[in-house]
Structures are given as structure tokens and as C-alpha cells.
Design a protein around this motif. Structure first.
Motif, PDB file in Angstrom:
ATOM      1  N   PHE A  78       0.843  -1.206   0.000  1.00 22.52           N
ATOM      2  CA  PHE A  78       0.000   0.000   0.000  1.00 22.52           C
ATOM      3  C   PHE A  78       0.870   1.244   0.000  1.00 22.52           C
ATOM      4  O   PHE A  78       2.005   1.226   0.468  1.00 22.52           O
ATOM      5  N   GLN A  79       0.276   2.348  -0.469  1.00 17.03           N
ATOM      6  CA  GLN A  79       1.059   3.581  -0.509  1.00 17.03           C
ATOM      7  C   GLN A  79       1.163   4.217   0.885  1.00 17.03           C
ATOM      8  O   GLN A  79       2.173   4.818   1.234  1.00 17.03           O
ATOM      9  N   PHE A  80       0.093   4.092   1.670  1.00 16.03           N
ATOM     10  CA  PHE A  80       0.082   4.654   3.024  1.00 16.03           C
ATOM     11  C   PHE A  80      -0.379   3.617   4.036  1.00 16.03           C
ATOM     12  O   PHE A  80      -1.266   2.814   3.741  1.00 16.03           O
ATOM     13  N   LEU A  81       0.197   3.698   5.227  1.00 16.08           N
ATOM     14  CA  LEU A  81      -0.281   2.864   6.331  1.00 16.08           C
ATOM     15  C   LEU A  81      -0.770   3.769   7.448  1.00 16.08           C
ATOM     16  O   LEU A  81      -0.080   4.722   7.843  1.00 16.08           O
ATOM     17  N   LEU A  82      -1.967   3.483   7.929  1.00 14.37           N
ATOM     18  CA  LEU A  82      -2.521   4.202   9.063  1.00 14.37           C
ATOM     19  C   LEU A  82      -2.277   3.288  10.264  1.00 14.37           C
ATOM     20  O   LEU A  82      -2.918   2.239  10.400  1.00 14.37           O
ATOM     21  N   ILE A  83      -1.306   3.674  11.100  1.00 16.13           N
ATOM     22  CA  ILE A  83      -0.838   2.768  12.150  1.00 16.13           C
ATOM     23  C   ILE A  83      -1.524   3.079  13.480  1.00 16.13           C
ATOM     24  O   ILE A  83      -1.490   4.223  13.956  1.00 16.13           O
TER      25      ILE A  83
ATOM     26  N   ASN B 163      12.018   5.304   1.111  1.00 14.62           N
ATOM     27  CA  ASN B 163      12.709   6.587   1.218  1.00 14.62           C
ATOM     28  C   ASN B 163      11.757   7.713   1.620  1.00 14.62           C
ATOM     29  O   ASN B 163      12.136   8.877   1.641  1.00 14.62           O
ATOM     30  N   GLY B 164      10.532   7.357   1.878  1.00 13.30           N
ATOM     31  CA  GLY B 164       9.529   8.366   2.216  1.00 13.30           C
ATOM     32  C   GLY B 164       9.754   8.914   3.613  1.00 13.30           C
ATOM     33  O   GLY B 164      10.528   8.368   4.395  1.00 13.30           O
ATOM     34  N   PRO B 165       9.079  10.037   3.933  1.00 13.63           N
ATOM     35  CA  PRO B 165       9.239  10.632   5.258  1.00 13.63           C
ATOM     36  C   PRO B 165       8.681   9.724   6.350  1.00 13.63           C
ATOM     37  O   PRO B 165       7.857   8.844   6.079  1.00 13.63           O
ATOM     38  N   GLY B 166       9.128   9.935   7.583  1.00 11.17           N
ATOM     39  CA  GLY B 166       8.639   9.157   8.728  1.00 11.17           C
ATOM     40  C   GLY B 166       7.170   9.431   8.980  1.00 11.17           C
ATOM     41  O   GLY B 166       6.571  10.279   8.317  1.00 11.17           O
ATOM     42  N   PRO B 167       6.572   8.732   9.950  1.00 13.00           N
ATOM     43  CA  PRO B 167       5.132   8.887  10.165  1.00 13.00           C
ATOM     44  C   PRO B 167       4.764  10.262  10.728  1.00 13.00           C
ATOM     45  O   PRO B 167       5.575  10.899  11.390  1.00 13.00           O
TER      46      PRO B 167
ATOM     47  N   GLY C 194      -1.429   6.798  19.620  1.00 14.95           N
ATOM     48  CA  GLY C 194      -2.495   7.328  18.772  1.00 14.95           C
ATOM     49  C   GLY C 194      -2.337   6.841  17.348  1.00 14.95           C
ATOM     50  O   GLY C 194      -1.596   5.885  17.092  1.00 14.95           O
ATOM     51  N   LEU C 195      -3.020   7.518  16.421  1.00 18.64           N
ATOM     52  CA  LEU C 195      -2.953   7.100  15.012  1.00 18.64           C
ATOM     53  C   LEU C 195      -1.805   7.809  14.312  1.00 18.64           C
ATOM     54  O   LEU C 195      -1.658   9.027  14.435  1.00 18.64           O
ATOM     55  N   ALA C 196      -1.016   7.064  13.581  1.00 21.99           N
ATOM     56  CA  ALA C 196       0.092   7.660  12.825  1.00 21.99           C
ATOM     57  C   ALA C 196      -0.071   7.290  11.354  1.00 21.99           C
ATOM     58  O   ALA C 196      -0.529   6.185  11.039  1.00 21.99           O
ATOM     59  N   LEU C 197       0.288   8.208  10.486  1.00 20.06           N
ATOM     60  CA  LEU C 197       0.182   7.954   9.046  1.00 20.06           C
ATOM     61  C   LEU C 197       1.575   7.862   8.449  1.00 20.06           C
ATOM     62  O   LEU C 197       2.389   8.778   8.609  1.00 20.06           O
ATOM     63  N   LYS C 198       1.839   6.770   7.787  1.00 21.12           N
ATOM     64  CA  LYS C 198       3.181   6.568   7.236  1.00 21.12           C
ATOM     65  C   LYS C 198       3.106   6.272   5.750  1.00 21.12           C
ATOM     66  O   LYS C 198       2.248   5.512   5.314  1.00 21.12           O
ATOM     67  N   GLN C 199       4.006   6.935   5.019  1.00 17.69           N
ATOM     68  CA  GLN C 199       4.125   6.628   3.596  1.00 17.69           C
ATOM     69  C   GLN C 199       4.951   5.350   3.499  1.00 17.69           C
ATOM     70  O   GLN C 199       6.049   5.288   4.059  1.00 17.69           O
ATOM     71  N   ALA C 200       4.427   4.344   2.837  1.00 17.32           N
ATOM     72  CA  ALA C 200       5.075   3.033   2.873  1.00 17.32           C
ATOM     73  C   ALA C 200       6.390   3.003   2.088  1.00 17.32           C
ATOM     74  O   ALA C 200       7.190   2.094   2.266  1.00 17.32           O
ATOM     75  N   ASP C 201       6.626   4.004   1.254  1.00 12.88           N
ATOM     76  CA  ASP C 201       7.856   4.118   0.488  1.00 12.88           C
ATOM     77  C   ASP C 201       9.076   4.110   1.430  1.00 12.88           C
ATOM     78  O   ASP C 201       9.127   4.857   2.397  1.00 12.88           O
TER      79      ASP C 201
END
Ligand SMILES: C[S@@+](CC[C@H](N)C(=O)[O-])C[C@H]1O[C@@H](n2cnc3c(N)ncnc32)[C@H](O)[C@@H]1O
Length: 259
Positions: free
Chosen positions: A42-47, A61-65, A52-59
Motif C-alpha cells: 500500500f502507498q500509506f499505512l494508518l498505524i 525513502n519516504g518521510p517518517g510517520p 495514537g494514530l500515525a500515518l506513514k508513507q510506505a515508500d
């Protein structure tokens, strides 16, 4: 949404097994898959995590959550040292002693501007069309309602998952707000690395807000007192209208359209 061979952009995942039930329920509510943390599907993970809820770009090299935290030190600093009623945002909204307007924040995003306005006494209705961001906002607000420092502010905020254009068009005459606030996405907003990271993730998730001009036109027919549009300091105005005046802050400009 299709990204390469990734057929779904966002999935929910639990940080540890303790959050499994929560993640499972949230995935069902949002109608998106439940995934494992190490997946690249997936492109994004909602952890769902203990914090709490964190949003992470699954890439890789992508930025942290990123997280929405109304109770954290960054927001606390902004509330305490942001300049109160004399800060550019508050002046643009027209806040003064004895006038704490009802505001519809049509582009809630990470909720920071709306939260500041509620802290300063406004009744704020946040609207957000991304279901993922709306879920993060709702969870952030729940935490704010439990913390002594933010409970009163959170009590002045309502949140609705909706497209603001449709919401405003359906609003009854008696429900029209004093102020409508717009902060649509804009490229290269600031050089701050933290904000850059947040904006990169936000843009990746929510897109470029290309209908912002249309939203402004609708807002101008709906607000009782004014519409305020946040822009980067040197950016052109949104749409074709000419603002009544502008208030320039450190990194942003607020274009004010008096009704
Ligand atoms: C730049 S962010 C706003 C940041 C926000 N002011 C803050 O302080 O965190 C823009 C947000 O507006 C949302 N948005 C843009 N157009 C919208 C619309 N028509 N209806 C609802 N949400 C909208 C986007 O999904 C995005 O999350």
C-alpha cells in the motif's frame, strides 16, 4: 486509486498485537484493508499505536510517520507563544474582545489552525474530505477531550467528514457561519523540514486541492462576515476575486474577503 501495481492506497495496521482489535474495527469503519506493518503493498499505512494514530508513507525513502497531536509540545508551544489574538490568523478572522465568531474550517487537514482558533474562543466546525485524515482528527480530538489543558478547546470543535463544497451548498440560511476559513494545499509552502514532511504526506494522501477556487466562490456566498484564505506569503491570490485586505504573518499571508 491505483498506484503502479498497488491497487489500494491506504491500509490500517496495528503497531503491536495490543492494537489489533482497534485496527480491525477502524479498517472496517473506513472500508479499507487491514495490513501487516512490514507490507509494501500500500502507498500509506494508518498505524494504530499506543500513542495514537500515525500515518506513514510506505515508500522506504519516504518521510517518517506523522501524527495529529493537539496535546503535544508543538501545539502547546503554538498555543502559548503564538501571539494570542494579535497573531495574523486571529486578526484575519477578525477576533476581538467580545467577538468570537463561529468558524467553518473548510480544509481541516491536520487541524492545527482550527485548533488555535478554538483555543482563542471560536466555535469551530472542521470539515475534511479525506476519510483517513478525518479519522486521525477524530482520534486526536478524543485525546484532547481527555487532557486537562485541551478539554475546553476541544469542546468548541465539531468535525465532519465531507466535501466542503457540497456541505456549504446545502447549509441552511440559519446555519451560515460568521467566518469561513480556507487553507488549500499549495506547493513548497515553507522550508521547515518538519512541515515539509507533513505537507509531503498530506499532498500524497489528499491531492492538490485543484477545486479550491470553486470552494472560495461557494464560501463567498455563504459566510455572514468574511472568508479568509491562507496562502504562502508571496503566492498569488486564489481565484479571480480581489481580497478586501491581507494580513501577512511570518510564513503565510491571510487574504480577507469581507462580505
Ligand atoms: C493544507 S491542508 C490544511 C492544513 C490545516 N489548515 C492545518 O492547520 O493543519 C488542506 C486540507 O484540506 C482538505 N480539503 C481541501 N479541499 C477540501 C474540500 N473541498 N472539502 C473538504 N476538505 C478539503 C484536504 O484534504 C487537506 O487535508
Amino acid at each position: 486509486m491505483i498506484h503502479g501495481n498497488k491497487t489500494l492506497a491506504v491500509a490500517v495496521c496495528p503497531a503491536t498485537t495490543d492494537q489489533y482489535d482497534w485496527a480491525h474495527t477502524l479498517a472496517a469503519e473506513l472500508g479499507i484493508p487491514l495490513a501487516r506493518k512490514d507490507t509494501h503493498e500500500f502507498q500509506f499505512l494508518l498505524i494504530c499505536s499506543a500513542d495514537g494514530l500515525a500515518l506513514k508513507q510506505a515508500d522506504e525513502n519516504g518521510p517518517g510517520p506523522i501524527m495529529i497531536s493537539f496535546t503535544g509540545s508543538t501545539m502547546e508551544y503554538r498555543l502559548k507563544h503564538g501571539g494570542g489574538r494579535s497573531q495574523a490568523l486571529a486578526r484575519a478572522i477578525g477576533l476581538k474582545k467580545g467577538w468570537q465568531p463561529a468558524v467553518i474550517d473548510t480544509t481541516a487537514g491536520l487541524g492545527r489552525d482550527g485548533f488555535v482558533l478554538a483555543y482563542l474562543g471560536c466555535q469551530v466546525h472542521m470539515l475534511e474530505r479525506s476519510p483517513t485524515l478525518a479519522a486521525m482528527l477524530e482520534e486526536g480530538l478524543q485525546r484532547a477531550r481527555r487532557a486537562a489543558y485541551t478539554v475546553e478547546t476541544a469542546g468548541r470543535i465539531r468535525l465532519t467528514l465531507t466535501d466542503s463544497k457540497e456541505f456549504l451548498q446545502k447549509l441552511k440560511q440559519q446555519d451560515r457561519p460568521d467566518v469561513i476559513y480556507l487553507d488549500p494545499m499549495y506547493p513548497e509552502r515553507t522550508k521547515s523540514s518538519l512541515v515539509k514532511k507533513e505537507m509531503r504526506i498530506l499532498r500524497g494522501l489528499a491531492g492538490d486541492d485543484q477545486d479550491a477556487g470553486e470552494l472560495l466562490d461557494i464560501a463567498l456566498h455563504c459566510a455572514r462576515n468574511r472568508v479568509v484564505v491562507k496562502r504562502p506569503r508571496l503566492a498569488p491570490t486564489l481565484g479571480n476575486g480581489v481580497p478586501s485586505h491581507s494580513i501577512t504573518g511570518k510564513t503565510s499571508r491571510f487574504d480577507v474577503y469581507l462580505i
